[in-house]
Design an enzyme around this catalytic site. Structure first.
Site, mmCIF file in Angstrom:
data_model
loop_
_atom_site.group_PDB
_atom_site.id
_atom_site.type_symbol
_atom_site.label_atom_id
_atom_site.label_comp_id
_atom_site.label_asym_id
_atom_site.label_seq_id
_atom_site.Cartn_x
_atom_site.Cartn_y
_atom_site.Cartn_z
ATOM 1 N N HIS B 232 -74.801 5.376 12.798
ATOM 2 C CA HIS B 232 -74.698 4.416 11.682
ATOM 3 C C HIS B 232 -73.350 4.434 10.965
ATOM 4 C CE1 HIS B 232 -75.832 8.106 9.707
ATOM 5 N NE2 HIS B 232 -77.136 7.964 9.884
ATOM 6 N N ASP B 305 -81.566 2.145 12.524
ATOM 7 C CA ASP B 305 -81.864 3.274 11.618
ATOM 8 C C ASP B 305 -83.150 2.967 10.835
ATOM 9 O OD1 ASP B 305 -81.809 5.653 10.238
ATOM 10 O OD2 ASP B 305 -80.057 5.161 9.022
#
Lengths: 318, 427
Positions: B232, B305
């Site tokens: 991320h 995520d």
């Protein structure tokens, strides 16, 4: 109700807000309305000493999730001066320690028939969250380092009362700007009313990003002092600092404490405010705190007037 | 023998550099042939006006089971994956207990098989009990089927442990996925550090905290020859560090989440905890840098995520509310709207980052429509405009900041191993 407050009631047509969460959102007109209303209340109550029946039958709850003495007392007294009932709630000894969430706590207190909730909390945005979840009005009495609108208003009221205006003044906020809700509320209120605002303190506590919202940034008190009409000396918030932003209190006081020597370099009629509680000897020395430039105790009285005005305006808008 | 024909769709398969309108035949759960005429197949799916893509892969999902079934289960999480168009997901090991043994890996695989929704690949812990002290039994975990290693939720903090992990994982050619964050710089933080955090009085998490750890990880990967996958990515500084490392042929890959190329720190002005995630929503210029990284190939993968949290956990003060948002059911719509419709990527470029690229990072035989491959297929309606309604999520949690958003692009039909597993509602 006295004539002075009667005048205020005609002005309240312009007040439409159910909550007071911060000064950032308020217009100059709204700020002036609060300040004028507060001045009327101060006069009508003989300096906030007498009672008025303006809010008889209303109930104000103080929800303080963070320690406070003067703000809570001031809100309670302001409500009672206007005839409202008050309920005090503080997090120690409450169900919060039993794992209840603060929203549940607030809803329970609201269910007891509360018109206004005055909330203080260590976390920015918590009053906003309550405002979304409660049907009653919410007044922010300090949300972490974010805003403390009635403190900003009482500081501005004091300056306006003493100097007759805000427009065109140079006001320096000195000290722990990073952790100060008082600084933020002052910045928004003062700028909207036309003041030039300087934030001054150690570079670890005064971000250069303040320039992006039109605030002057300084780390040198001695350099800006001669230009200032007003100094607002903010407390070093040791309890909010997670890392040490300056090497020692001694060094801080050396660089930023307002003392007799510095006072000699300031304008003759400089006004010195401190939102309290003050660390004597750190932000300012006793002879300055108790000297003729200091209006610290005026601020306390004006705090009552401002809170009466805010409670009254908010309840009128319910 | 079961035969399904997907007829008239625009087949986009970046693994074969394929982008043309054709008929695709599935036979016994595998891709059998192209350009097949309708001829008595058991099932014909009309894909005219639609994109026929390799089944989408989300390599960064939190399924929460075991341990936090109030947020999500393997069953609900994989259902959410299907609803979002994903045929394969990789789940993270920060469960309770963490996935750091063969038995834990097998538990997840077993539950996923029972659910019978999409393929689930297990990413296992780098360190025992995810404590960051000593290596988990990576070899045993690989034998059980772990495809990569991470202590996600936390960085692998100890530089020596990270070095050993790189060296050791080389034996199995597995990547280390790291959550890049220097904790001393983010302690107590709830949002990106910048002008907005300054004005709101909220504690900041500076981009430097991410950039410093990304830099360390790249240096260690370069020194060991190990494979680092930066999880991320969210800051412009980190994108630049990865870009330069790729020029030096460091074995580095990275991923970005839709919220980091869509939203910025201004969102926190609402004080809504659905905008609180780690890494945090950064500045508008970081968002631009992430998009630039997607465009020039610095960023290989788009992942979600997906981080479900029960409503009562998010309904707390901003500093108490947990980090993370759900993402499986909005990712494709955000890619369609924010990347493709906005003109940053073409569908083939976007789909490459959701199919073959994550498959290559994880070393799995997925993400392709080559003849003989598993028939995992996502049929996408690229023009479908729809409104995000969190009350209809298949996920157990609804902590999405995109509620009420109108998005363009949605999975229409999702096929796993030749079987239709999800069909979008019409209307």
């Amino acid at each position: 109700m006295s004539t002075e407050v009667g005048e205020a009631s005609t002005m309240s047509a312009a007040w439409t807000r159910r909550h007071l969460l911060g000064l950032e959102d308020l217009s100059a007109e709204e700020l002036i309305l609060i300040l004028d209303t507060a001045a009327s209340f101060k006069e009508a109550t003989g300096g906030c000493k007498k009672k008025l029946p303006s809010l008889t039958g209303r109930t104000c709850a103080n929800l303080f999730f963070e320690p406070s003495t003067r703000t809570r007392t001031s809100f309670s007294l302001a409500a009672r001066r206007l005839g409202a009932d008050t309920v005090d709630f503080s997090s120690s000894g409450s169900s919060l320690s039993k794992g209840e969430t603060f929203i549940d706590t607030a809803k329970n207190i609201e269910a007891m028939g509360v018109d206004v909730v005055v909330v203080r909390h260590r976390t920015p945005g918590t009053p906003h969250l309550l405002a979304q979840n409660l049907a009653c009005s919410v007044i922010n009495a300090g949300d972490g380092p974010h805003e403390h609108p009635t403190q900003g208003l009482l500081d501005i009221m004091t300056v306006r009362e003493q100097l007759g205006r805000i427009d065109g003044l140079t006001v320096a906020l000195v000290g722990d700007i990073a952790h100060s809700r008082t600084a933020r509320s002052n910045i928004w209120g003062l700028k909207k009313l036309g003041a030039h605002v300087i934030v001054c303190g150690p570079s670890t506590l005064v971000s250069p990003l303040w320039r992006e919202v039109g605030v002057e940034v300084s780390h040198n008190l001695d350099a800006i002092l001669p230009r200032c009409d007003v100094l607002n000396l903010l407390r070093i918030q040791f309890e909010r600092q997670t890392t040490r932003p300056f090497p020692s209190v001694r060094e801080y006081a050396h660089l930023y404490a307002m003392n007799r020597e510095r006072l000699a370099k300031a304008k003759e009629d400089i006004l010195i405010l401190a939102p309290g509680p003050i660390n004597r000897g750190v932000e300012l020395t006793p002879e300055v705190a108790d000297g003729p430039h200091s209006v610290i105790l005026e601020q306390v009285t004006n705090g009552l007037a401002v809170r009466m005005a805010v409670l009254w305006l908010i309840c009128g808008a319910l | 023998m079961s035969r399904t024909l997907i007829a008239g769709g625009r087949v986009i398969d970046p693994s074969q550099k394929l982008d043309r309108v054709t008929n695709l035949l599935i036979e016994d759960g595998r891709i059998a042939a192209y350009d097949v005429a309708p001829n008595g197949q058991d099932l014909t799916i009309d894909a005219r006006g639609k994109i026929v893509a390799p089944g989408l892969i989300d390599m960064h999902v939190h399924l929460r089971e075991p341990g936090r079934e109030e947020d999500e289960t393997i069953k609900t999480g994989t259902a959410a994956a299907l609803a979002g168009g994903f045929t394969s997901i990789a789940c993270m090991p920060n469960t309770e207990p963490p996935i750091d043994t063969q038995a834990q890996v097998e538990f997840v695989q077993h539950q996923a098989a029972l659910a019978g929704h999409c393929n689930v690949y297990v990413v296992a812990c780098v360190s025992k009990n995810r404590e960051g002290k000593e290596l988990a039994e990576l070899g045993q975990l690989v034998q059980a089927g772990a495809v990569a290693f991470t202590d996600d939720g936390s960085p692998v903090y100890d530089a020596e442990l990270m070095r050993r992990a790189f060296e050791y994982a080389l034996m199995f050619d597995k990547p280390i996925l790291n959550h890049a964050e220097v904790r001393e710089l983010t302690s107590g933080g709830v949002m990106h550090e910048g002008l907005v955090s300054l004005l709101l009085g909220l504690s900041g998490m500076p981009a430097a905290a991410e950039d410093a750890m990304v830099s360390r990880d790249i240096v260690l990967a370069e020194a060991t020859g190990g494979r680092i996958h930066i999880m991320h990515i969210s800051s412009g500084g980190s994108v630049e560090v990865v870009r330069r490392a790729k020029r030096r042929a460091v074995r580095v890959t990275t991923e970005v989440c839709p919220h980091h190329f869509t939203l910025n720190d201004e969102c926190l002005r609402s004080f809504d905890s659905n905008f609180k995630m780690s890494p945090p929503l950064r500045s508008a210029s970081d968002v631009e840098a992430c998009i630039a990284g997607l465009v020039d190939g610095t960023i290989d993968v788009i992942c979600t995520d997906h981080a479900p949290h029960a409503l009562e956990k998010k309904m707390q003060e901003l500093d108490q509310a947990p980090f993370g948002i759900v993402g499986l059911e909005t990712a494709l719509g955000l890619v369609g709207t924010r990347l493709v419709q906005a003109g940053h990527l073409t569908w083939p470029q976007a789909l490459e980052k959701m199919t073959i690229n994550p498959a290559r990072v994880l070393g799995i035989d997925k993400g392709t429509l080559a003849v003989g491959a598993d028939a995992d297929i996502t049929i996408i309606d690229p023009d479908r405009r729809w409104t995000v309604d969190t009350s209809r999520f298949a996920s157990k949690s609804s902590n999405s900041p995109f509620a009420g958003w109108v998005l363009t692009g949605r999975a229409d039909t999702v096929i796993v191993g030749g079987k239709v597993k999800h069909q979008a509602e019409r209307g």
